[in-house]
Scaffold this active site. Structure first.
Site, short mmCIF file in Angstrom:
data_model
loop_
_atom_site.label_atom_id
_atom_site.label_comp_id
_atom_site.label_asym_id
_atom_site.label_seq_id
_atom_site.Cartn_x
_atom_site.Cartn_y
_atom_site.Cartn_z
N ARG A 270 0.94 -1.36 -0.10
CA ARG A 270 0.12 -0.06 0.08
C ARG A 270 0.74 1.42 0.05
O ARG A 270 1.83 1.38 0.98
CB ARG A 270 -0.92 -0.02 1.05
CG ARG A 270 -1.78 -1.16 1.42
CD ARG A 270 -2.60 -1.13 2.34
NE ARG A 270 -3.29 -2.57 2.91
CZ ARG A 270 -4.80 -2.57 2.40
NH1 ARG A 270 -5.51 -1.66 2.27
NH2 ARG A 270 -5.12 -3.84 2.68
N ASN B 81 -14.22 9.09 2.49
CA ASN B 81 -15.71 8.50 3.40
C ASN B 81 -16.38 9.89 3.78
O ASN B 81 -17.37 9.46 4.72
CB ASN B 81 -15.24 7.67 4.25
CG ASN B 81 -15.01 6.21 3.66
OD1 ASN B 81 -15.31 5.97 2.59
ND2 ASN B 81 -14.27 5.26 4.44
N HIS C 172 -16.64 -6.33 8.75
CA HIS C 172 -15.45 -5.54 8.87
C HIS C 172 -14.43 -6.25 9.55
O HIS C 172 -14.72 -6.70 10.70
CB HIS C 172 -15.84 -4.19 9.32
CG HIS C 172 -14.79 -3.23 8.93
ND1 HIS C 172 -13.88 -2.69 10.07
CD2 HIS C 172 -14.15 -2.42 8.03
CE1 HIS C 172 -12.82 -1.97 9.43
NE2 HIS C 172 -13.06 -1.87 8.20
N GLU D 137 -23.76 -6.00 9.34
CA GLU D 137 -23.69 -4.44 9.10
C GLU D 137 -24.82 -4.12 8.11
O GLU D 137 -25.41 -5.16 7.71
CB GLU D 137 -22.39 -4.11 8.23
CG GLU D 137 -20.91 -4.80 8.74
CD GLU D 137 -19.62 -4.18 7.78
OE1 GLU D 137 -19.80 -3.27 7.11
OE2 GLU D 137 -18.97 -4.87 7.91
N SER E 291 -19.35 -1.79 2.88
CA SER E 291 -18.48 -0.89 2.02
C SER E 291 -17.88 -0.87 0.83
O SER E 291 -17.43 0.16 0.09
CB SER E 291 -17.65 -0.47 3.03
OG SER E 291 -16.73 -1.00 3.49
N ASP F 190 -23.56 -2.91 12.66
CA ASP F 190 -22.81 -1.87 12.40
C ASP F 190 -23.33 -0.91 11.20
O ASP F 190 -23.63 -1.31 9.98
CB ASP F 190 -21.45 -2.48 11.83
CG ASP F 190 -20.28 -1.83 11.16
OD1 ASP F 190 -20.59 -0.50 10.49
OD2 ASP F 190 -18.98 -1.68 11.54
N HIS G 218 -21.30 2.93 7.63
CA HIS G 218 -21.55 3.64 6.33
C HIS G 218 -22.89 3.99 5.83
O HIS G 218 -23.34 4.26 4.72
CB HIS G 218 -21.07 2.51 5.12
CG HIS G 218 -19.64 2.35 5.21
ND1 HIS G 218 -18.71 3.09 4.62
CD2 HIS G 218 -18.84 1.15 5.78
CE1 HIS G 218 -17.43 2.63 4.85
NE2 HIS G 218 -17.48 1.59 5.40
N LYS H 34 -16.93 9.16 9.19
CA LYS H 34 -17.51 9.09 7.79
C LYS H 34 -18.35 10.51 7.61
O LYS H 34 -18.03 11.57 7.39
CB LYS H 34 -17.92 7.94 7.55
CG LYS H 34 -16.87 6.60 7.43
CD LYS H 34 -17.21 5.30 7.37
CE LYS H 34 -16.31 4.52 7.16
NZ LYS H 34 -15.24 4.25 8.24
N THR I 184 -8.10 3.92 27.03
CA THR I 184 -7.81 4.61 26.06
C THR I 184 -8.30 6.25 26.39
O THR I 184 -9.17 6.53 26.89
CB THR I 184 -8.64 4.18 24.84
OG1 THR I 184 -8.40 2.78 24.58
CG2 THR I 184 -8.54 5.04 23.63
N THR J 84 -8.45 -6.54 1.86
CA THR J 84 -9.81 -5.84 2.07
C THR J 84 -10.86 -6.39 1.10
O THR J 84 -12.14 -6.27 1.68
CB THR J 84 -9.69 -4.33 1.53
OG1 THR J 84 -8.66 -3.88 2.23
CG2 THR J 84 -10.69 -3.54 1.66
#
Length: 410
Positions: A26, A60, A148, A191, A195, A220, A223, A254, A283, A369
């Site tokens: 990539r 996105n 995903h 989902e 996507s 999910d 998108h 997004k 976190t 992907t």
């Protein structure tokens, strides 16, 4: 596994060489977005090079909210009052008032009792799914085959037993649920908008199957939030099914035009995740400036029927124009417009030609992907990609397809 000794560099080089040889290495384009001029941006082929203007066709930021003046103003106001950071985890530094308000508004938007924010949609999925599947004794997870990577990571990290049902195949899901022990707790994860192909799940039928076998439902909507439904709350809201989902997961990265993720559900379920998920507890929290921007973006999205209509119109125009030109546009019932290439090297070269010769930025989508042999360019038109830009894109794609001897229908 080879003996590494001290030569870790050789291992790293060999593995990266494998990626390059397979056409899967990539390369990220150096892109500088231009405030107020979306989808235009500056591209630098080298760090010190002078930027040249290109058109982004793979963002996105589906509605251009990252450039919205009210969102920017809200963020500027809060950063002037509170500073830049969150100060640490919420467990240590407390919760900013902006986050408290944002979570209330997200919960109301989805018709749920509570919501919880995370630093990204990936973290939201990994943290929520892993803690639910791990902490519910004996839980079995049933996961759509096209879920995903963040959902897969959460399920695997839970160490719970899981089974994969064929993509959007409710009959297969029902078979797996029926074969599972009656007394085992169950969770179905899927989902709404997928996507890479742009297809949409049969949410109602999946909820029916889950209800029949007493399974929790985890949807999910990353998108879809902001883009579908009367206030943009997603496909479940559009189909009046949100009340049947135990967890709705979304993103601020997004259609919101920012960063972050969240879940929405019952107060007890959300508190359960908040109290047990390491991905939340340890976190650093989203800073107030991001929460303020998300609140402003949400207010705009709720009333953005105009943007949603223009968004769908431009996606439909692009699909029609690509098909008319004989380009291999894949069938899609959503705003995502995939164009099949089918070869990783050709996909990478096509994207580079578009950038270098036509000032069009589209990132190639290769394995893992998407499955090998289905490499593609994933186009995401927005309300700000006008008809002139659409024509330029189609002409550029035709030129690249001819140059690379890729198939064009007569």
């Amino acid at each position: 596994m080879p003996e590494l000794g001290g030569d870790f560099q050789a291992l790293f080089a060999a593995r990266l060489a494998t990626l390059r040889n397979e056409g899967r290495y990539r390369v990220f384009a150096d892109i500088e977005r231009l405030a107020g001029r979306f989808p235009q941006a500056l591209y630098r082929p080298a760090p010190d090079a002078t930027g040249r203007e290109v058109t982004i066709w793979c963002s996105n930021d589906y509605l251009g909210q990252g450039q919205d003046a009210t969102v920017i103003a809200a963020m500027q106001d809060v950063i002037a009052r509170t500073g830049t950071g969150a100060g640490g985890t919420r467990n240590i530094s407390g919760t900013s008032h902006e986050l408290v308000q944002l979570e209330r508004e997200l919960a109301d938007w989805h018709g749920k009792e509570a919501a919880l924010t995370f630093t990204s949609g990936f973290v939201a999925n990994e943290a929520a799914l892993s803690v639910l599947a791990r902490q519910i004794p004996g839980c079995m997870v049933f996961s759509d085959a096209c879920n995903h990577a963040s959902m897969i990571a959460g399920i695997r990290n839970s160490r719970a037993e899981y089974q994969v049902f064929r993509h959007n195949d409710v009959a297969h899901l029902r078979e797996l649920l029926a074969a599972a022990p009656v007394d085992r707790p169950k969770l179905v994860a899927f989902e709404s908008v997928y996507s890479m192909d742009g297809d949409i799940a049969p949410i109602g039928a999946i909820c029916d199957a889950a209800a029949e076998f007493g399974a929790l439902t985890y949807l999910d909507e990353v998108h879809a939030v902001g883009l579908y439904g009367p206030t943009g709350a997603g496909i479940a809201a559009r189909e009046k099914l949100a009340h049947r989902l135990d967890v709705i997961q979304g993103t601020l990265g997004k259609a919101f035009g920012l960063m972050g993720g969240y879940i929405a559900g019952s107060a007890l379920l959300v508190d359960f995740v908040r109290s047990f998920a390491p991905g939340f507890i340890f976190t650093t929290a989203l800073p107030p400036v991001i929460a303020a921007g998300a609140r402003a973006s949400l207010a705009r999205l709720i009333a953005a029927d105009d943007l949603r209509a223009r968004h769908q119109a431009q996606a439909a125009k692009l699909k029609h124009a690509l098909a008319r030109a004989g380009l291999p546009v894949m069938p899609s019932v959503s705003h995502i417009v995939p164009v099949m290439v089918g070869n990783p090297d050709a996909c990478r070269i096509a994207a580079q030609h578009l950038l270098d010769r036509h000032a069009i930025y589209v990132q190639p989508i290769n394995f893992p992907t998407v499955p090998r042999g289905t490499e593609r360019l994933r186009l995401t038109p927005t309300p700000y990609h006008d008809d002139v830009l659409l024509r330029q894109l189609v002409l550029a794609l035709c030129d690249v397809w001819r140059e690379l001897h890729l198939p064009i229908a007569a």
